[in-house]
Design an enzyme around this catalytic site. Sequence first.
Site, PDB file in Angstrom:
ATOM      1  N   GLU A  16      25.929 -16.547  -2.922  1.00 30.06           N
ATOM      2  CA  GLU A  16      25.409 -15.213  -3.254  1.00 30.06           C
ATOM      3  C   GLU A  16      23.890 -15.180  -3.055  1.00 30.06           C
ATOM      4  OE1 GLU A  16      26.672 -13.586  -6.994  1.00 30.06           O
ATOM      5  OE2 GLU A  16      25.200 -11.972  -6.943  1.00 30.06           O
ATOM      6  N   GLY A  25       0.248   4.906   5.736  1.00 32.90           N
ATOM      7  CA  GLY A  25      -0.438   5.971   5.007  1.00 32.90           C
ATOM      8  C   GLY A  25       0.561   6.797   4.204  1.00 32.90           C
ATOM      9  N   GLY A  26       0.276   8.090   4.053  1.00 35.60           N
ATOM     10  CA  GLY A  26       1.127   8.975   3.245  1.00 35.60           C
ATOM     11  C   GLY A  26       2.557   9.054   3.762  1.00 35.60           C
TER      12      GLY A  26
END
Length: 383
Positions: A248, A345-346
């Site tokens: 896992e 950036g944004g």
Amino acid sequence: MGHDFNPRWMTEDLRIFHDAALKFFERECAPHARRWDEQGVVDREVWTRAGEAGLLCASMPEEYGGAGGDFAHEAVLIDARMKAGAGHFGISLHNGIVAPYILHYGSEEQKRRWLPRLASGELVGAIAMTEPGTGSDLQGVRTSARLDGNHYVLNGSKTFITNGQTANLIILVAKTDPAAGAKGTSLIVVETDAVDGFRRGRNLDKIGLKGQDTSELFFDDVRVPTANLLGPQPGLGFVQLMQQLPQERLIIALEALAGIEAGIAATLDYVKQRKAFGQRIMDFQNTRFTLAQAVTEMRVGRAFCDDCTERHLKGELDAATAAMAKLWLTERQCAILDDCLQLHGGYGYMNEYPIARLWADARVGKIYGGTNEIMKELIGRTL
Ligand SMILES: Cc1cc2nc3c(=O)[nH]c(=O)nc-3n(C[C@H](O)[C@H](O)[C@H](O)COP(=O)(O)OP(=O)(O)OC[C@H]3O[C@@H](n4cnc5c(N)ncnc54)[C@H](O)[C@@H]3O)c2cc1C
């Protein structure tokens, strides 16, 4: 470059399997990813389609309906799924965690009963360890399995269970002898369609992996035949968990690596197009340095994951090394994807950009499959 997939252990057969899997995820999952995120769960049909395409139980023997592959096939599937943006589809848990418990600890009768139906997608698998009161400390599990004739009567609640709204085969971690601590823990298979008293709770509202149905589950006097116990006798659950958790953890490490590769590829595309102050974002030294560091760590991660995968294929991956892979890869994944997001950036904060989703999906890697603090405990104990 991040879309290259060339692990050391690659073969021609695996390459063909990777191509087919990538096409499947791009065709059947990618177009629905946003909708699945909104509905909090993948469409049930995609499980059946994955079964038809031979992707479910890829590493299970053919005599039980599987594709007859090995862990390398699971590793290939992880890469293809992550690169196609289908990180929320819980197939690696179904294939690489649930099915192996049945293969390794199930009786012949149990394997014939459950594995072919897991391979077709008739059954979707989940494993229910965590409870509201206990996660890291698995010995603290309180769900009980009381013997009553040739049945167990199950009582308790579980939380954070992947595939929780969909799964109809659940491996339940329960106490068959509450006084015996770890030695009183057993794994019991619950076919949810065949029982009364089983209830699904909330599909939990998460910050990432939104299309994955992570849920609460409740068991109120659920009766299952003692024939659903995994292993020849009760009390072996803790040992069985300890034996399977390295796989896992390697799966989580491989998901992290694929997430890093996908994030770097998306970022390289972006910074070569976007301009500021009259030049490409790529042309700022800061961008090149950030990505140079990221690509270097990606290569180190690839080498480590290849080493772990090769060891695992030979049955030689020890628990501490698997813990190191999970620890390091998930930490680098979060750090690198954060840097990659910053370079957007944004736009990096907008869900329509792949980097935003990769970043949000990554965070849980440091938490599930055993937290990274628990990984350090495991490693530390071997020193
Ligand atoms: C999206 C998602 C999917 C999941 N899927 C599944 C699933 O399918 N099946 C399942 O059973 N579980 C699942 N989990 C649960 C997950 O495995 C647990 O959340 C995890 O093991 C941590 O347990 P906990 O949340 O109870 O945290 P706690 O154990 O309460 O830990 C809280 C904090 O204390 C720290 N801590 C605890 N013990 C120690 C220690 N000894 N030393 C130092 N620090 C310590 C932890 O590292 C953590 O930082 C999932 C979780 C998430 C978020």
